[in-house]
Design a protein around this motif. Structure first.
Motif, mmCIF file in Angstrom:
data_model
loop_
_atom_site.group_PDB
_atom_site.id
_atom_site.type_symbol
_atom_site.label_atom_id
_atom_site.label_comp_id
_atom_site.label_asym_id
_atom_site.label_seq_id
_atom_site.Cartn_x
_atom_site.Cartn_y
_atom_site.Cartn_z
ATOM 1 N N LYS A 71 0.827 -1.205 0.000
ATOM 2 C CA LYS A 71 0.000 0.000 0.000
ATOM 3 C C LYS A 71 0.863 1.256 0.000
ATOM 4 O O LYS A 71 0.587 2.224 -0.727
ATOM 5 N N ILE A 72 1.911 1.253 0.821
ATOM 6 C CA ILE A 72 2.814 2.410 0.868
ATOM 7 C C ILE A 72 3.497 2.598 -0.478
ATOM 8 O O ILE A 72 3.622 3.734 -0.971
ATOM 9 N N PHE A 73 3.915 1.484 -1.094
ATOM 10 C CA PHE A 73 4.579 1.575 -2.396
ATOM 11 C C PHE A 73 3.631 2.143 -3.456
ATOM 12 O O PHE A 73 4.002 3.022 -4.234
ATOM 13 N N GLY A 74 2.385 1.654 -3.465
ATOM 14 C CA GLY A 74 1.416 2.143 -4.446
ATOM 15 C C GLY A 74 1.091 3.613 -4.257
ATOM 16 O O GLY A 74 1.030 4.381 -5.224
ATOM 17 N N LEU A 75 0.886 4.012 -3.002
ATOM 18 C CA LEU A 75 0.592 5.410 -2.724
ATOM 19 C C LEU A 75 1.766 6.308 -3.078
ATOM 20 O O LEU A 75 1.594 7.401 -3.628
ATOM 21 N N SER A 76 2.982 5.852 -2.772
ATOM 22 C CA SER A 76 4.175 6.642 -3.099
ATOM 23 C C SER A 76 4.368 6.756 -4.603
ATOM 24 O O SER A 76 4.757 7.816 -5.113
ATOM 25 N N LEU A 77 4.086 5.667 -5.317
ATOM 26 C CA LEU A 77 4.236 5.686 -6.776
ATOM 27 C C LEU A 77 3.268 6.674 -7.415
ATOM 28 O O LEU A 77 3.631 7.406 -8.346
ATOM 29 N N LEU A 78 2.039 6.730 -6.890
ATOM 30 C CA LEU A 78 1.030 7.624 -7.467
ATOM 31 C C LEU A 78 1.194 9.063 -6.993
ATOM 32 O O LEU A 78 1.290 9.989 -7.799
ATOM 33 N N GLY A 79 1.235 9.249 -5.682
ATOM 34 C CA GLY A 79 1.178 10.593 -5.134
ATOM 35 C C GLY A 79 2.505 11.316 -5.069
ATOM 36 O O GLY A 79 2.525 12.549 -5.015
ATOM 37 N N ILE A 80 3.621 10.586 -5.072
ATOM 38 C CA ILE A 80 4.931 11.222 -4.984
ATOM 39 C C ILE A 80 5.650 11.142 -6.322
ATOM 40 O O ILE A 80 5.912 12.154 -6.972
ATOM 41 N N THR A 81 5.962 9.926 -6.770
ATOM 42 C CA THR A 81 6.765 9.770 -7.986
ATOM 43 C C THR A 81 6.038 10.308 -9.213
ATOM 44 O O THR A 81 6.546 11.172 -9.931
ATOM 45 N N THR A 82 4.830 9.805 -9.468
ATOM 46 C CA THR A 82 4.084 10.216 -10.657
ATOM 47 C C THR A 82 3.703 11.690 -10.598
ATOM 48 O O THR A 82 3.939 12.455 -11.543
#
Length: 206
Positions: A71-82
């Motif tokens: 969940k942390i990885f998915g949220l970071s990928l969407l909200g931070i990286t992307t």
């Protein structure tokens, strides 16, 4: 005094965001890669915040399960990286003032995303629903005005070489910069939309 602290913090956050937009725009204009800039920015933030996290949360933190990690990885990928990478490209195409205006659309976009995911509802027959709808219209209208109306340039510090890239920007103004500006506007809105979804999903996963 206690009641005024919240307002002071909000103003301080907006000043920090404004400084970040200006420094980011200056870095992109002199040729720095948006992806490299985002990497350095997040790496510096990690190095600064990790010690505080260990001091304040180290003893009371629960074990990290595989599902929580995903969940942390998915949220970071969407909200931070992307979001940040798209934001960097959009900022390179537009201006710091547009970035500030687009970030102010975040509450409206987040509310819209929450309504789509059925976390929020709007009832136009109630005073609260009318207030929400009016706020969204004013917010989006102000951002659209900033995005699509480019008035005369304000020349205050351009001759002091504090912003050395303005000469390049002025050359670009005459060679099809209108389409680049519009592309930047839509990329900026996409970035803020990813940011809004990230906020809503944090509530869902909490």
């Amino acid at each position: 005094m206690e009641k005024n602290k919240a307002y002071f913090v909000v103003i301080l956050i907006q000043l920090i965001y404004t400084g970040m937009f200006l420094l980011s725009k200056a870095a992109f204009d002199v040729g720095m890669s948006t992806c490299i800039f985002v990497f350095y920015r997040q790496a510096a933030g990690t190095l600064i915040l990790v010690p505080f996290a260990f001091i304040t949360e180290g003893k009371d933190s629960s074990p990290l399960t595989f599902m929580t990690f995903c969940k942390i990885f998915g949220l970071s990928l969407l909200g931070i990286t992307t979001s940040l990478n798209i934001h960097g490209i959009a900022l390179k195409y537009t201006s710091a003032s547009l970035a500030a205006a687009a970030s102010n659309c975040l509450p409206a976009i987040t509310f819209f995303m929450a309504c789509l995911m059925r976390f929020e509802s709007i009832k136009l027959r109630t005073s609260s629903g009318i207030a929400k709808f009016t706020g969204i219209v004013i917010c989006m209208g102000g951002a659209a005005t900033m995005a699509f109306f480019k008035g005369p340039e304000l020349r205050l510090l351009l001759h002091h070489h504090l912003l050395p890239s303005h000469a390049q920007l002025n050359v670009a103004e005459g060679s099809g910069s209108g389409s680049i500006w519009v592309k930047g506007v839509f990329l900026m809105l996409l970035s803020v939309s990813c940011w809004g979804v990230w906020i809503v999903l944090q509530v869902y996963n909490s």
